[in-house]
Design an enzyme around this catalytic site. Structure first.
Site, PDB file in Angstrom:
ATOM      1  N   ASN A   8       0.871  -1.179   0.000  1.00  0.00           N
ATOM      2  CA  ASN A   8       0.000   0.000   0.000  1.00  0.00           C
ATOM      3  C   ASN A   8       0.908   1.230   0.000  1.00  0.00           C
ATOM      4  O   ASN A   8       1.467   1.593   1.032  1.00  0.00           O
ATOM      5  CB  ASN A   8      -0.888  -0.043   1.258  1.00  0.00           C
ATOM      6  N   LYS A  10       0.200   4.257  -0.371  1.00  0.00           N
ATOM      7  CA  LYS A  10      -0.449   5.451   0.196  1.00  0.00           C
ATOM      8  C   LYS A  10      -0.191   6.668  -0.703  1.00  0.00           C
ATOM      9  O   LYS A  10      -0.143   6.518  -1.925  1.00  0.00           O
ATOM     10  CB  LYS A  10       0.016   5.672   1.646  1.00  0.00           C
ATOM     11  N   HIS A  93      -9.700   1.455   4.464  1.00  0.00           N
ATOM     12  CA  HIS A  93      -8.462   1.604   5.247  1.00  0.00           C
ATOM     13  C   HIS A  93      -8.719   2.570   6.400  1.00  0.00           C
ATOM     14  O   HIS A  93      -9.492   3.521   6.262  1.00  0.00           O
ATOM     15  CB  HIS A  93      -7.339   2.127   4.341  1.00  0.00           C
ATOM     16  N   GLU A  95      -7.082   4.926   7.511  1.00  0.00           N
ATOM     17  CA  GLU A  95      -6.806   6.333   7.181  1.00  0.00           C
ATOM     18  C   GLU A  95      -7.979   6.941   6.408  1.00  0.00           C
ATOM     19  O   GLU A  95      -8.262   8.136   6.540  1.00  0.00           O
ATOM     20  CB  GLU A  95      -5.484   6.427   6.395  1.00  0.00           C
ATOM     21  N   GLU A 166      -5.800  -4.678  10.383  1.00  0.00           N
ATOM     22  CA  GLU A 166      -4.770  -3.674  10.634  1.00  0.00           C
ATOM     23  C   GLU A 166      -5.109  -2.908  11.909  1.00  0.00           C
ATOM     24  O   GLU A 166      -5.892  -1.939  11.874  1.00  0.00           O
ATOM     25  CB  GLU A 166      -4.698  -2.687   9.464  1.00  0.00           C
ATOM     26  N   GLY A 172       2.241   2.264  10.815  1.00  0.00           N
ATOM     27  CA  GLY A 172       3.267   3.300  10.696  1.00  0.00           C
ATOM     28  C   GLY A 172       3.964   3.651  12.003  1.00  0.00           C
ATOM     29  O   GLY A 172       4.655   4.657  12.082  1.00  0.00           O
ATOM     30  N   SER A 211       2.996  -2.129  10.441  1.00  0.00           N
ATOM     31  CA  SER A 211       4.428  -2.234  10.771  1.00  0.00           C
ATOM     32  C   SER A 211       5.024  -3.600  10.447  1.00  0.00           C
ATOM     33  O   SER A 211       5.925  -4.061  11.153  1.00  0.00           O
ATOM     34  CB  SER A 211       4.686  -1.853  12.235  1.00  0.00           C
TER      35      SER A 211
HETATM   36  P1  PGA Z   1       2.563   0.292   7.690  1.00  0.00           P
HETATM   37  O1  PGA Z   1       1.123   0.515   7.007  1.00  0.00           O
HETATM   38  O2  PGA Z   1       3.117  -1.001   7.117  1.00  0.00           O
HETATM   39  O3  PGA Z   1       3.379   1.485   7.282  1.00  0.00           O
HETATM   40  O4  PGA Z   1       2.350   0.193   9.146  1.00  0.00           O
HETATM   41  C1  PGA Z   1       0.257  -0.550   6.746  1.00  0.00           C
HETATM   42  C2  PGA Z   1      -1.026  -0.022   6.156  1.00  0.00           C
HETATM   43  O5  PGA Z   1      -1.496   1.026   6.581  1.00  0.00           O
HETATM   44  O6  PGA Z   1      -1.592  -0.650   5.237  1.00  0.00           O
END
Ligand code: PGA
Length: 251
Positions: A8, A10, A93, A95, A166, A172, A211
């Protein structure tokens, strides 16, 4: 079932960067036991799909609108993603849920739109840190699953939908749940999928995201009911993304 390792990206990747990253991934992807997918920003879907054409790596969007077309300034339909070369789309997601107020009902409508357009949906669920500290993670994730997944999630369209667990607090941050917590949540998600979708729920891959990196991928991907990973930060570096893919298992 083959594991799915999905990147992803982003809101990262100008066209030259996205093309270079896709080239680096495809150059080293032959012979991997897992399925690979990259989800660039919408502006780069077309060029990444062209770059990866014929090499077996999937391309996905990161969101789509629930409507087929119309007066929705700034939005992108599932058919537009399909037209640009995507065959997958990430939906719901955290976000998007946080930044754009997406509800389970909105995600459900997007899933239907995606399947109609020929995209395979990856629906994200996960609890916040406060919800986990209050012991409410199963209640929260269970409600998200039942509210976001149509009854035919595992049996409609060309491909079976995918769920990504998630935990919001792991995205992150460099923090991950314990292996026992991941295994417990994935078992709970499987149980909920079977109750909600019937026996077809057994065929839904459940990704872990938050992560994931080369150092922890092997342990996380070896857990029962973990069907792959949804990778954010580490998917922006081809060697890291490929190292995670190497830790994945085939079918
Ligand atoms: P990350 O994000 O691996 O940077 O923690 C995962 C995601 O949001 O899909």
């Amino acid at each position: 079932m083959r594991q799915l390792i999905a990147g992803n990206w982003k809101m990262n990747g100008l066209l030259t960067e996205a093309t270079t990253l896709a080239q680096h991934i495809s150059a080293a992807a032959a012979g991997l036991a897992c399925d690979l997918l990259v989800c660039p920003p919408a502006t780069a879907v077309h060029i990444v799909a062209a770059t990866l054409s014929g090499c077996g790596i999937g391309v996905g969007g990161q969101d789509c609108h629930a409507e087929e077309k119309g007066a929705h300034t700034g939005d992108i339909s599932a058919a537009m993603l399909r037209d640009a070369g995507a065959t997958w789309v990430i939906l719901g997601h955290s976000e998007r849920r946080a930044d754009h107020g997406e509800t389970d009902a909105m995600v459900l409508a997007k899933v239907d739109a995606a399947v109609t357009a020929g995209l395979t949906p990856i629906v994200c669920v996960g609890e916040t840190e406060a919800q986990r500290l209050a012991g409410r993670q199963e209640e929260v994730v269970g409600a998200q699953l039942v509210g976001s997944l149509p009854k035919d999630f595992a049996s409609s369209g060309a491909s079976v939908g995918v769920v990504a667990y998630e935990p919001v607090w792991a995205i992150g941050t460099g923090r991950t749940p314990t292996e026992a917590d991941v295994a417990a949540m994935h078992a709970f998600i499987r149980k909920t999928l079977l109750a909600h979708l019937g026996p077809a729920g057994q065929g839904v891959r459940i990704l872990y995201g938050g992560s994931m990196k080369p150092a922890n991928a092997k342990a996380l991907l070896a857990l029962p009911e973990v069907g792959g990973g949804l990778i954010g930060g580490a998917s922006l570096k081809a060697p890291d993304f490929l190292a995670i893919a190497e830790a994945a298992v085939g079918g």
